[in-house]
Structure formats: structure tokens, C-alpha cells
Design an enzyme around this catalytic site. Structure first.
Site, mmCIF file in Angstrom:
data_model
loop_
_atom_site.group_PDB
_atom_site.id
_atom_site.type_symbol
_atom_site.label_atom_id
_atom_site.label_comp_id
_atom_site.label_asym_id
_atom_site.label_seq_id
_atom_site.Cartn_x
_atom_site.Cartn_y
_atom_site.Cartn_z
ATOM 1 N N SER A 195 0.847 -1.197 0.000
ATOM 2 C CA SER A 195 0.000 0.000 0.000
ATOM 3 C C SER A 195 0.876 1.239 0.000
ATOM 4 C CB SER A 195 -0.889 0.020 1.241
ATOM 5 O OG SER A 195 -1.356 1.344 1.460
ATOM 6 N N HIS B 116 -1.449 -1.415 -3.960
ATOM 7 C CA HIS B 116 -2.709 -1.160 -3.253
ATOM 8 C C HIS B 116 -2.832 0.348 -3.036
ATOM 9 C CE1 HIS B 116 -5.967 -2.371 -0.436
ATOM 10 N NE2 HIS B 116 -5.544 -1.363 0.313
ATOM 11 N N ASP C 201 -5.038 3.322 -1.368
ATOM 12 C CA ASP C 201 -6.031 3.614 -0.332
ATOM 13 C C ASP C 201 -6.646 4.987 -0.554
ATOM 14 O OD1 ASP C 201 -6.014 1.309 1.447
ATOM 15 O OD2 ASP C 201 -3.910 1.823 1.801
ATOM 16 N N MET D 180 -9.266 7.709 0.492
ATOM 17 C CA MET D 180 -10.032 8.101 1.692
ATOM 18 C C MET D 180 -10.627 9.490 1.490
ATOM 19 S SD MET D 180 -7.460 6.862 4.695
ATOM 20 C CE MET D 180 -6.538 5.312 4.570
ATOM 21 N N HIS E 28 -8.712 0.570 -3.151
ATOM 22 C CA HIS E 28 -9.545 0.343 -1.972
ATOM 23 C C HIS E 28 -10.253 1.660 -1.651
ATOM 24 C CE1 HIS E 28 -9.425 -0.590 2.673
ATOM 25 N NE2 HIS E 28 -10.648 -0.509 2.205
ATOM 26 N N MET F 218 -12.304 3.867 0.479
ATOM 27 C CA MET F 218 -12.846 4.140 1.808
ATOM 28 C C MET F 218 -13.581 5.466 1.721
ATOM 29 S SD MET F 218 -9.500 2.828 3.825
ATOM 30 C CE MET F 218 -8.570 2.911 2.304
ATOM 31 N N MET G 268 -10.916 -6.333 6.624
ATOM 32 C CA MET G 268 -10.071 -5.321 7.282
ATOM 33 C C MET G 268 -9.619 -5.843 8.649
ATOM 34 S SD MET G 268 -9.682 -2.857 5.209
ATOM 35 C CE MET G 268 -8.696 -1.886 6.363
ATOM 36 N N ASP H 190 -6.053 -6.649 5.185
ATOM 37 C CA ASP H 190 -5.464 -5.305 5.121
ATOM 38 C C ASP H 190 -5.448 -4.685 6.516
ATOM 39 O OD1 ASP H 190 -4.728 -2.710 4.489
ATOM 40 O OD2 ASP H 190 -6.469 -2.309 3.209
#
Ligand code: DX5
Ligand code: ZN
Length: 222
Positions: free
Chosen positions: A9, A34, A36, A38, A67, A69, A138, A173
Site C-alpha cells: 500500500s 494497493h 487507499d 479516503m 480500496h 474508503m 479489514m 489489510d
């Protein structure tokens, strides 16, 4: 048995040199990058969006594992597909109709992932196993890298790994490192995400290889 994959990540990477950082994990045999995403709403942190996914995609041949979020993933799916996301994983907690979102992700040409937080039961993903390519469990509450692995989630990894077909990947993760990767792999996780354990290391390629080795040994020794 599902193929083991290492997914560094970039949340803990030196983003001022993303090309160089990506090259180091490629050298270490990583399978995915990966990413992330957010939004400061679903989680108490803000990272990046499609523009950065596109930039990373342009400097790597690895699979871009995005991913999300974010509170409203449906609104942004086209943008992430256009940016080059190969896998798009969404949180069950924010979806009224997860099946419809997963179908849209696939229709946009991406692989579809569904994920649950540590306090969300597996019943939130089990009805959708035939519509996902990946389930992400998670093992920390999302928002920040560097948190401590929550071992209680391993029961959920086991449940999903045994309920899902072999073509469905089981990703984990949060807090994955040399001490936790073995237990995660034994429980049935085959995609290991790690930020701190890889990009926080002085030897980034070596850290990728070490995680893979640890997980493979744990699988072999049962
Ligand atoms: C957590 C993110 C993770 C995080 C993992 O909110 O989804 O991908 O970057 O970081 P580590 O490996 O440091 O726990
Ligand atoms: Zn993540």
C-alpha cells in the site's frame, strides 16, 4: 489453493518519488499496488483520488488494487475505471445494494471487491460471493497505516475463505507484517496488503520477499 499475492500500500510510501517506490516493490516481486482512497468522511483521513491512481498506473505494470474508503463509491466508479484501476473494492457499510454496485464495477471492466470493517459481520459479504472477484477483510479500522493487527478478524477470514470459490481472492489489510502474515495466510488470506511493513523498511524489495516467504512457509507448515 489460491495464489499468494503481495499488495504493497503506497499509503506509507515516499510519494515525492512514487516512480522509484513502485520500482522497488516491483523488484521485490510484488503483485499489486494497493491504493487507499479516503474521503475524510467514511474515514477520518484524506488521501487521494483518481488523478493519483492514473499517475501510479502510468509508472507500473502491476495490478492497481484500489480500496475505496469513501461514503459514495457509486458516484466515482467511472472516474476510477478511467484512471486505470484494475480492481475496485468498496465497503459493504456504505452500500444499500452491494450487488448492484459490484455489477457496475464489473461492467466498467474492473474486478470487483467487497470489504468489511473489523466490526462488520461476514453476513454482509456472504450473499455476494458469486458477484465478487475479491473479498477484503479489514484487520484494522480503516483510516491510517501503522495500526495494530486485530487477531479476532481471522475467524472471518476463515469463514470467507471456506465459503468462497477458489477463483475468489481473500485479501487482508491492516497491521500485516512478519509477525502477523503467517496467521493471516494460515486462516486463508491469499492477498496480503502491507504499508508500514514494506515502505517503512530500509530494504523495500527485501520486505516484499520476506512477507511472501513468511506466508508461504506458514501455509506449508499448516
Ligand atoms: C488502512 C488502509 C490500509 C493501510 C495499511 O486504512 O486501508 O491499506 O494502509 O497500513 P499498515 O500495513 O501499515 O497497517
Ligand atoms: Zn487498504
Amino acid at each position: 489453493m489460491r495464489e499468494l499475492k503481495i499488495a504493497p500500500s503506497i499509503l506509507s510510501a515516499d510519494l515525492s518519488d512514487i516512480r522509484g517506490q513502485v520500482a522497488l516493490v516491483e523488484e521485490g516481486g510484488a503483485d499489486y499496488i494497493h491504493l487507499d482512497v479516503m474521503d475524510g468522511h467514511f474515514v477520518p483521513n484524506i488521501t487521494f483520488g483518481p488523478v493519483v491512481v492514473k499517475a501510479v498506473k502510468s509508472v507500473t505494470r502491476l495490478v492497481c488494487d484500489v480500496h475505496l474508503m469513501i461514503t459514495d463509491p457509486d458516484y466515482y466508479l467511472e472516474a476510477f475505471a478511467a484512471a486505470g484501476a484494475d480492481i475496485c473494492t468498496v465497503h459493504a457499510e456504505v452500500l444499500d445494494e452491494p450487488g448492484a454496485t459490484l455489477d457496475r464495477i464489473r461492467a466498467l471492466g474492473m474486478k470487483a471487491g467487497l470489504t468489511i470493517n473489523p466490526d462488520t459481520p461476514v453476513s454482509a459479504v456472504l450473499p455476494y460471493l458469486d458477484r465478487v472477484d475479491q473479498v477484503l477483510i479489514m484487520s484494522v479500522f480503516p483510516g491510517f497505516s501503522g495500526q495494530k493487527f486485530i487477531p479476532e478478524v481471522l475467524k472471518k477470514v476463515e469463514a470467507v475463505a471456506s465459503a468462497a470459490g477458489d477463483r475468489t481472492d481473500v485479501e487482508i489489510d491492516g497491521g500485516i507484517n512478519a509477525r502477523t502474515a503467517g496467521a493471516a495466510a494460515r486462516a486463508g488470506a491469499n492477498v496480503l496488503v502491507a504499508a508500514t511493513a514494506i515502505f517503512g523498511s530500509d530494504d523495500i524489495p527485501g520486505a516484499c520477499r520476506m512477507l511472501r516467504q513468511t506466508a508461504l512457509e506458514a501455509r506449508r507448515d499448516g
